[in-house]
Design an enzyme around this catalytic site. Structure first.
Site, PDB file in Angstrom:
ATOM      1  N   LYS A 116       7.698  43.488  50.996  1.00  0.00           N
ATOM      2  CA  LYS A 116       9.020  44.065  51.214  1.00  0.00           C
ATOM      3  C   LYS A 116      10.073  42.976  51.428  1.00  0.00           C
ATOM      4  O   LYS A 116      11.247  43.178  51.119  1.00  0.00           O
ATOM      5  CB  LYS A 116       8.972  45.022  52.396  1.00  0.00           C
ATOM      6  CG  LYS A 116       8.039  46.215  52.145  1.00  0.00           C
ATOM      7  CD  LYS A 116       7.903  47.073  53.384  1.00  0.00           C
ATOM      8  CE  LYS A 116       6.977  48.253  53.129  1.00  0.00           C
ATOM      9  NZ  LYS A 116       5.585  47.848  52.869  1.00  0.00           N
ATOM     10  N   GLU A 185      14.188  44.255  60.367  1.00  0.00           N
ATOM     11  CA  GLU A 185      15.405  44.738  59.725  1.00  0.00           C
ATOM     12  C   GLU A 185      16.143  45.660  60.689  1.00  0.00           C
ATOM     13  O   GLU A 185      15.553  46.174  61.650  1.00  0.00           O
ATOM     14  CB  GLU A 185      15.074  45.475  58.423  1.00  0.00           C
ATOM     15  CG  GLU A 185      14.312  46.770  58.613  1.00  0.00           C
ATOM     16  CD  GLU A 185      13.977  47.443  57.291  1.00  0.00           C
ATOM     17  OE1 GLU A 185      14.172  46.808  56.239  1.00  0.00           O
ATOM     18  OE2 GLU A 185      13.508  48.591  57.313  1.00  0.00           O
ATOM     19  N   HIS A 220       6.794  56.798  61.818  1.00  0.00           N
ATOM     20  CA  HIS A 220       7.285  56.236  60.548  1.00  0.00           C
ATOM     21  C   HIS A 220       6.411  56.640  59.372  1.00  0.00           C
ATOM     22  O   HIS A 220       6.443  56.011  58.326  1.00  0.00           O
ATOM     23  CB  HIS A 220       7.396  54.713  60.633  1.00  0.00           C
ATOM     24  CG  HIS A 220       8.087  54.244  61.876  1.00  0.00           C
ATOM     25  ND1 HIS A 220       9.424  54.462  62.097  1.00  0.00           N
ATOM     26  CD2 HIS A 220       7.627  53.604  62.975  1.00  0.00           C
ATOM     27  CE1 HIS A 220       9.759  53.968  63.283  1.00  0.00           C
ATOM     28  NE2 HIS A 220       8.682  53.445  63.830  1.00  0.00           N
ATOM     29  N   ARG A 276       3.179  52.113  43.084  1.00  0.00           N
ATOM     30  CA  ARG A 276       1.984  52.955  43.016  1.00  0.00           C
ATOM     31  C   ARG A 276       2.423  54.403  43.027  1.00  0.00           C
ATOM     32  O   ARG A 276       3.605  54.720  43.127  1.00  0.00           O
ATOM     33  CB  ARG A 276       1.094  52.695  44.234  1.00  0.00           C
ATOM     34  CG  ARG A 276       1.862  52.863  45.551  1.00  0.00           C
ATOM     35  CD  ARG A 276       0.952  52.789  46.758  1.00  0.00           C
ATOM     36  NE  ARG A 276       1.673  52.700  48.015  1.00  0.00           N
ATOM     37  CZ  ARG A 276       2.205  53.720  48.667  1.00  0.00           C
ATOM     38  NH1 ARG A 276       2.124  54.946  48.163  1.00  0.00           N
ATOM     39  NH2 ARG A 276       2.826  53.546  49.810  1.00  0.00           N
TER      40      ARG A 276
END
Length: 616
Positions: A116, A185, A220, A276
């Site tokens: 990421k 982040e 999450h 994916r």
């Protein structure tokens, strides 16, 4: 042309891929750990190969063993599913290097987007640097660079908690994905999680197959997903499509993929690209009338897509059914799944059959239920009603939570965001069992054990008594055998059989379907445990005893914690790892830690005594 596919995965997604392969006339090969030898995916495949040597939790991360299994079984292609090695470029290269067809994007595209951090760099987005994070940056999200599914993620609201969050996320990510890299982040509290399904061939055609909203999440990890994402302005949708195409072109992508965003204040914030198939892909299939697995196989064979994608029709919603207890910090549940059946009219994707064991090594998702209808309101109603009528006999699940979530006014009005459960969990987990379920269980049990004289006595006697536990409470019920049949106070017994009881309460007849497995009794949607008439006093634990809520491994004990230490209620004492997630175990009361019965690395079973805290 592909003739035999090995799925480098397990459970629901392996069964899902096998279903399409059978429809296409393609042979199927399963791989399995020792723990999964009798799992459904191993049973339904044409061929099954045991992966030797590795611990069950790590078996499906052994790419070398999987490639050997593919060659030995005669497979000519490998489908990675999702999770495990599905976004591992080295594994894709190993498959290709063995002369097999890889049903996925090019390894270079996986490598560029699987991390990421690198994906954000490609899209021109910078991560926060640990040494430069200040209070003004909070809250922030610590996130695993590899993988997904909520593993390796921590929200940090205090700067003092950042280092512990980084350590915990690294450990969880390394266990789940074999890669402990994490990054930080900004965390947007009230955004919507929106994603775009993309499909690209090797001839330059790119399809953007609508949007999906996946805002309802716990830890999450997505719980309810739908397509299309409701209420998005056309201009924002076009921006999402453009950014998704940009991501596809940036890495010369081929195959099925998903570009994920957080939408807040009318703007799209890029999160990541999943190289994916997604867990929630069935809602896109339902809306567009396609089979994404079949299209993945066609693209891997070198075929071109049609120039224009199919048109979207209607609305689809998916709910993930987990073996977990939402009222107890989403604790995973294990045990035997005696029965799982859903009413007709919805799609149920599962990796379990009746009688299968739900173990501790893997994700606790039992199934995905999907409803498709002309409108969103009809899809919501159809899915909530179908889930309510779904029969689940086994460990505790999140089914009731899903039904209440789908019917919550914030969801039905499409006003939800990723903080939905932060705001509404207490009201959604409040148990509301039918008060007559214990009586129905007792009456059914009385009919399953008939006596020679039917229980009737000529002289008045004490009523029959039974005790049951449900939702953490004990219930005692009473009934009598009379000349007229069974009688219970305040209720008319219309019918009583071992599997069906009909009671009339205030003039209204209610049906109760009953099933029994040992001491566990299922009455409609309520699970009860039959209790002995005279409890064993030696079975009681001392006040303050801390019992393992699940089977697992003790991975960490709070630094410096020893017997005699003062602890506060809610203070973390140790961490258990189960199903690739770390679960914090806290002090049940404020007091003194009088005993600590475990050490790091120790395996524990559910209900095992971990520690004792003497209350002050």
């Amino acid at each position: 042309m592909i003739t035999s596919v090995l799925v480098a995965n397990r459970g629901e997604i392996a069964c899902r891929v096998f279903r399409t392969c059978r429809e296409l006339g393609i042979r199927t090969v399963a791989v399995h750990s020792d723990a999964d030898e009798n799992a459904l995916h191993a049973r339904v495949a044409d061929t099954a190969v045991r992966l030797p040597g590795a611990a069950p939790a790590d078996t499906y991360l052994r790419g070398d063993l999987i490639v050997k299994a593919a060659v030995a079984s005669g497979a000519d292609a490998v489908h990675p599913g999702y999770g495990f090695l599905s976004e591992n470029a080295d594994f894709a290269r190993a498959v290709i290097g063995a002369g097999l067809t890889w049903i996925g994007p090019p390894p270079e595209a996986i490598e560029a987007m699987a991390s990421k951090t690198r994906a954000k760099e490609l899209m021109g987005i910078a991560s926060l640097e640990r040494g430069r994070i200040t209070e003004a940056d909070l809250p922030v999200l610590v996130k695993a660079a590899a993988g997904g599914g909520g593993r390796g993620m921590r929200v940090v609201r205090r700067l003092a908690d950042l280092d512990a969050a980084l350590e915990g996320a690294r450990a969880e990510a390394a266990s789940a994905f074999g890669d402990g890299e994490v990054f930080v982040e900004p965390y947007l509290e009230h955004g919507r999680h929106v994603e775009v399904q993309v499909l690209a061939d090797g001839h330059g055609t790119i399809w953007t197959l609508g949007t999906r909203d996946c805002s309802l999440q716990r830890r999450h990890q997505k719980v309810i997903e739908e397509a299309p994402a409701p209420g998005l302005p056309d201009s924002l949708t076009e921006d999402l499509y453009a950014l998704s195409v940009q991501a596809v072109c940036a890495v010369a992508y081929e195959g099925a993929g998903t570009v994920e965003f957080l939408v807040a204040d009318g703007r799209a914030h890029f999160l990541e690209m999943n190289t994916r198939l997604q867990v929630e892909h069935p809602v896109t299939e339902a809306v567009f009338g396609i089979d994404l697995v079949a299209l993945q196989i066609r693209i891997a064979e070198g075929h071109a897509l049609e120039t224009d994608p199919p048109r979207a029709r209607g609305h689809a919603i998916e709910a993930r059914l987990y073996a977990e207890d939402p009222a107890n910090d989403w604790t995973p549940q294990t045990g035997t799944l005696h029965r799982l059946t859903a009413p007709e009219g919805i799609r149920l994707d599962t990796g379990y059959g009746d009688g299968d064991a739900i173990g501790v090594h893997y994700d606790p998702m039992l199934a995905k239920a999907v409803a498709h209808a002309p409108t969103r309101a009809e899809a919501v109603r159809g899915l909530s009603g179908a889930l309510e009528r779904t029969t689940i006999h086994g460990p505790a699940t999140n089914r009731d939570l899903l039904v209440r979530s789908l019917r919550h006014k914030e969801f039905t009005s499409a006003a939800m965001d990723t903080a939905f459960y932060d705001r509404h969990l207490p009201e959604l987990i409040t148990p509301a069992p039918d008060p007559h379920s214990p009586l129905a269980a007792a009456l059914a049990d009385s009919r399953s054990r008939p006596s020679r004289f039917g229980g009737f006595r000529n002289l008045p006697s004490q009523p029959q008594t039974r005790r049951y536990a449900t939702a953490g409470e004990e219930h005692e019920v009473h009934y009598r055998h009379t000349r007229a049949g069974l009688e219970a106070d305040g209720v008319r017994v219309v019918h009583a059989a071992p599997d069906l009881v009909v009671l009339e309460v205030d003039g209204v007849q209610r049906k109760y379907e009953v099933a029994r497995y040992g001491d566990d009794v299922y009455v409609n949607t309520t699970r009860l445990t039959a209790l002995p008439r005279f409890p064993d006093p030696t079975a009681q634990h001392a006040p303050g005893s801390l019992l393992a809520p699940m089977p697992g491994t003790v991975v960490k004990i709070t630094e410096g914690l020893t017997a005699g230490a003062a602890v506060r209620a809610g203070e973390p004492l140790l961490w258990l790892e189960a199903m690739k997630m770390q679960h914090k175990i806290t002090a049940p009361v404020t007091g003194t830690l009088s005993a600590l019965h475990v050490v790091p690395g120790q395996q524990v079973t559910v209900g095992e005594l971990l520690a004792v805290v003497q209350p002050t």
